[in-house]
Design an enzyme around this catalytic site. Structure first.
Site, PDB file in Angstrom:
ATOM      1  N   TYR A   1      -9.942  -4.748   2.834  1.00 19.63           N
ATOM      2  CA  TYR A   1      -9.234  -3.552   3.309  1.00 19.63           C
ATOM      3  C   TYR A   1      -9.380  -2.447   2.261  1.00 19.63           C
ATOM      4  O   TYR A   1      -8.464  -2.107   1.544  1.00 19.63           O
ATOM      5  CB  TYR A   1      -7.764  -3.930   3.511  1.00 19.63           C
TER       6      TYR A   1
ATOM      7  N   ARG B   1      -9.121  -6.220  13.236  1.00 20.07           N
ATOM      8  CA  ARG B   1      -8.399  -5.401  14.200  1.00 20.07           C
ATOM      9  C   ARG B   1      -9.307  -4.265  14.612  1.00 20.07           C
ATOM     10  O   ARG B   1     -10.019  -3.673  13.792  1.00 20.07           O
ATOM     11  CB  ARG B   1      -7.107  -4.837  13.592  1.00 20.07           C
TER      12      ARG B   1
ATOM     13  N   ARG C   1       0.833  -1.207   0.000  1.00 16.81           N
ATOM     14  CA  ARG C   1       0.000   0.000   0.000  1.00 16.81           C
ATOM     15  C   ARG C   1       0.867   1.257   0.000  1.00 16.81           C
ATOM     16  O   ARG C   1       0.434   2.314  -0.433  1.00 16.81           O
ATOM     17  CB  ARG C   1      -0.880   0.035   1.258  1.00 16.81           C
TER      18      ARG C   1
ATOM     19  N   ASP D   1      -9.920   1.264   0.710  1.00 19.32           N
ATOM     20  CA  ASP D   1      -9.793   2.697   0.920  1.00 19.32           C
ATOM     21  C   ASP D   1     -11.117   3.343   0.533  1.00 19.32           C
ATOM     22  O   ASP D   1     -11.935   2.741  -0.159  1.00 19.32           O
ATOM     23  CB  ASP D   1      -8.661   3.262   0.051  1.00 19.32           C
TER      24      ASP D   1
ATOM     25  N   GLU E   1      -3.518   6.397  19.002  1.00 19.84           N
ATOM     26  CA  GLU E   1      -4.233   5.272  18.403  1.00 19.84           C
ATOM     27  C   GLU E   1      -3.633   3.958  18.901  1.00 19.84           C
ATOM     28  O   GLU E   1      -2.447   3.711  18.704  1.00 19.84           O
ATOM     29  CB  GLU E   1      -4.091   5.415  16.883  1.00 19.84           C
TER      30      GLU E   1
ATOM     31  N   ARG F   1       0.159   5.509  16.441  1.00 15.78           N
ATOM     32  CA  ARG F   1       0.396   6.859  15.915  1.00 15.78           C
ATOM     33  C   ARG F   1      -0.360   7.891  16.725  1.00 15.78           C
ATOM     34  O   ARG F   1      -1.280   7.561  17.469  1.00 15.78           O
ATOM     35  CB  ARG F   1       0.040   6.960  14.431  1.00 15.78           C
TER      36      ARG F   1
ATOM     37  N   ARG G   1       9.864   5.413  -3.326  1.00 17.80           N
ATOM     38  CA  ARG G   1      10.320   6.184  -4.500  1.00 17.80           C
ATOM     39  C   ARG G   1      11.711   6.770  -4.308  1.00 17.80           C
ATOM     40  O   ARG G   1      12.098   7.119  -3.198  1.00 17.80           O
ATOM     41  CB  ARG G   1       9.324   7.261  -4.887  1.00 17.80           C
TER      42      ARG G   1
HETATM   43  N1  UDP Z   1       3.430   0.741   7.856  1.00 14.03           N
HETATM   44  C1  UDP Z   1       4.631   0.652   8.506  1.00 14.03           C
HETATM   45  N2  UDP Z   1       5.171   1.760   9.073  1.00 14.03           N
HETATM   46  C2  UDP Z   1       4.568   2.960   9.005  1.00 14.03           C
HETATM   47  C3  UDP Z   1       3.342   3.074   8.320  1.00 14.03           C
HETATM   48  C4  UDP Z   1       2.791   1.934   7.765  1.00 14.03           C
HETATM   49  O1  UDP Z   1       5.197  -0.427   8.613  1.00 14.03           O
HETATM   50  O2  UDP Z   1       5.112   3.935   9.546  1.00 14.03           O
HETATM   51  C5  UDP Z   1       2.867  -0.498   7.279  1.00 14.03           C
HETATM   52  C6  UDP Z   1       1.969  -1.225   8.270  1.00 14.03           C
HETATM   53  O3  UDP Z   1       2.132  -2.612   8.052  1.00 14.03           O
HETATM   54  C7  UDP Z   1       0.599  -0.809   7.857  1.00 14.03           C
HETATM   55  C8  UDP Z   1       0.750  -0.720   6.354  1.00 14.03           C
HETATM   56  O4  UDP Z   1       2.065  -0.211   6.165  1.00 14.03           O
HETATM   57  O5  UDP Z   1      -0.373  -1.728   8.221  1.00 14.03           O
HETATM   58  C9  UDP Z   1      -0.260   0.127   5.644  1.00 14.03           C
HETATM   59  O6  UDP Z   1      -0.221   1.422   6.159  1.00 14.03           O
HETATM   60  P1  UDP Z   1      -1.363   2.488   5.869  1.00 14.03           P
HETATM   61  O7  UDP Z   1      -0.858   3.815   6.266  1.00 14.03           O
HETATM   62  O8  UDP Z   1      -1.835   2.298   4.487  1.00 14.03           O
HETATM   63  O9  UDP Z   1      -2.450   2.012   6.916  1.00 14.03           O
HETATM   64  P2  UDP Z   1      -3.822   2.706   7.382  1.00 14.03           P
HETATM   65  O10 UDP Z   1      -3.625   4.188   7.285  1.00 14.03           O
HETATM   66  O11 UDP Z   1      -4.882   2.154   6.470  1.00 14.03           O
HETATM   67  O12 UDP Z   1      -3.991   2.235   8.776  1.00 14.03           O
END
Ligand code: UDP
Length: 374
Positions: free
Chosen positions: A352, A247, A170, A354, A304, A278, A174
């Site tokens: 999952y 979850r 996801r 978006d 969170e 976070r 880059r």
């Molecule tokens: N992820 C990570 N570190 C980060 C942010 C995301 O390892 O700092 C990984 C983690 O496995 C997460 C996945 O990337 O479940 C997808 O992150 P995303 O931000 O897309 O998750 P959401 O915002 O949907 O919770």
């Protein structure tokens, strides 16, 4: 008798309702909660729109979807660029040249590419079979260890070797200096919050809140020709084929007497020790990083915490590992034989999604369903 009963006033339900209504159908929307908008719900605290069920940043590459949401809201020009905090070291996300420079001191894209390549080779990964192998092969072991492993294991409550690799894909990787988290042509947050956007979607549509469909299914079913169910699919079938794993997330929200707590909308705590994943500082979704935000003397933050869902909790993320996907497949088969009911959304399809993909799915589905009896 309504043409459609829509169970759940979240994004899937609201868009379905709008489409059905615009096609001349009669629609009733019900929701278990006392609020509309499902998990995109926002509420105003201290003149700040707080994302009560977690941060939502709208982003899409689909022009049709973008034009669709713009019918119901004006979008600001927010660009998501979260910061990762690993034991006080700050890194830019997603993984880009700023991250690689901070991690290894590399300056050019070629140096970064070589570093990642070298770490991938040392790890001996040819075909990634799980999230850990996928992550290392994309960004190398250092970034995996500091920015991915701890965060992912906190968020999913499972070792990275037992998680599907699509989860980490996801995130963009880059070799440019670009902190925009999404590879999306269109991005922003609705001015005035998501609740207002969903209220506009539901304009002129009957909505009854605080009504639990599963508590009195027969009564509701008798009220409509067709039902659109956006709740958990396993709950719909009384958990006959087993319980699907989700979850759940708990938010500790605080109003702080200071204008600026962390200087960014999202800071991810990527170490294993910090108990939360976070911290969101909601005002920065709205005002951008400018002086305006500081006109508000207070700020609202949410920590969170991720946990395994159990009965009574709110489900947020489906755990799409092999075991659960197999359980879902059994429910899917049962669902397919229920001609009256349409299952949709993150919980109804155990996917999952978006926000943009959710809307895309409804637009596809309604083209079919509403076309059928046209
Ligand atoms: N992820 C990570 N570190 C980060 C942010 C995301 O390892 O700092 C990984 C983690 O496995 C997460 C996945 O990337 O479940 C997808 O992150 P995303 O931000 O897309 O998750 P959401 O915002 O949907 O919770």
């Amino acid at each position: 008798m309504y043409d459609f009963l829509i169970v759940g006033a979240g994004l899937y339900g609201a868009v379905f309702a709008r489409q059905a209504r615009d096609a001349g159908k009669s629609v009733l929307v019900i929701d278990r909660r006392d609020t509309i908008a499902g998990n995109v719900y926002t509420e105003e605290i201290e003149r700040i729109h707080v994302h009560r069920y977690g941060a939502h940043i709208f982003h899409t590459n689909n022009k049709e979807v973008w034009e669709y949401v713009n019918r119901f809201a004006v979008f600001n020009r927010f660009t998501n660029s979260p910061v990762a905090n690993y034991h006080g070291e700050l890194y830019s996300l997603p993984f880009n040249m700023y991250t690689f420079n901070r991690m290894w001191g590399v300056v050019t894209p070629e140096e970064a590419r070589e570093k990642i390549e070298q770490q991938r080779r040392e790890a001996g990964i040819t075909e990634p079979k799980n999230l850990e192998e996928q992550a290392i092969s994309l960004v190398g072991t250092d970034i995996y260890e500091k920015l991915i492993k701890g965060y992912t294991e906190k968020q999913w409550g499972r070792p990275c070797t037992e998680l599907p690799s699509f989860i980490i894909r996801r995130l963009p990787v880059r070799l440019t200096f670009d902190n925009n988290y999404f590879n999306a042509l269109y991005q922003g947050i609705p001015v005035g919050g998501y609740t207002k956007m969903v209220r506009n979607m539901l304009d002129g549509i009957e909505v009854r809140l605080g009504e639990d469909y599963l508590q009195n299914r027969e009564k509701w079913d008798a009220m409509a020709q067709r039902v659109v169910y956006t709740g958990p699919i396993d709950a719909y079938f009384g958990y006959q084929k087993g319980t699907l794993a989700y979850r759940s997330v708990r938010f500790e929200t605080e109003v702080l007497d200071m204008p600026n707590f962390q200087g960014n909308a999202a800071v991810n705590y990527t170490d294993r020790e910090t108990p939360y994943t976070r911290i969101i500082e909601h005002k920065w979704f709205e005002f951008g990083k400018d002086a305006q935000g500081n006109d508000l003397p207070k700020t609202v933050i949410s920590r969170e915490y991720s946990s395994e869902w159990k009965v009574g909790d709110e489900p947020y993320y489906p755990v799409n590992d092999e075991k659960n996907n197999a359980i879902y497949a059994a429910y899917r088969e049962m669902a397919d034989s229920q001609k009256k009911v349409i299952f949709g959304g993150r919980l109804g399809e155990y996917k999952y999604y978006d926000m943009d993909k959710t809307i895309e799915a409804v637009l596809d589905r309604t083209r079919q369903v509403l076309g059928e009896d046209a």
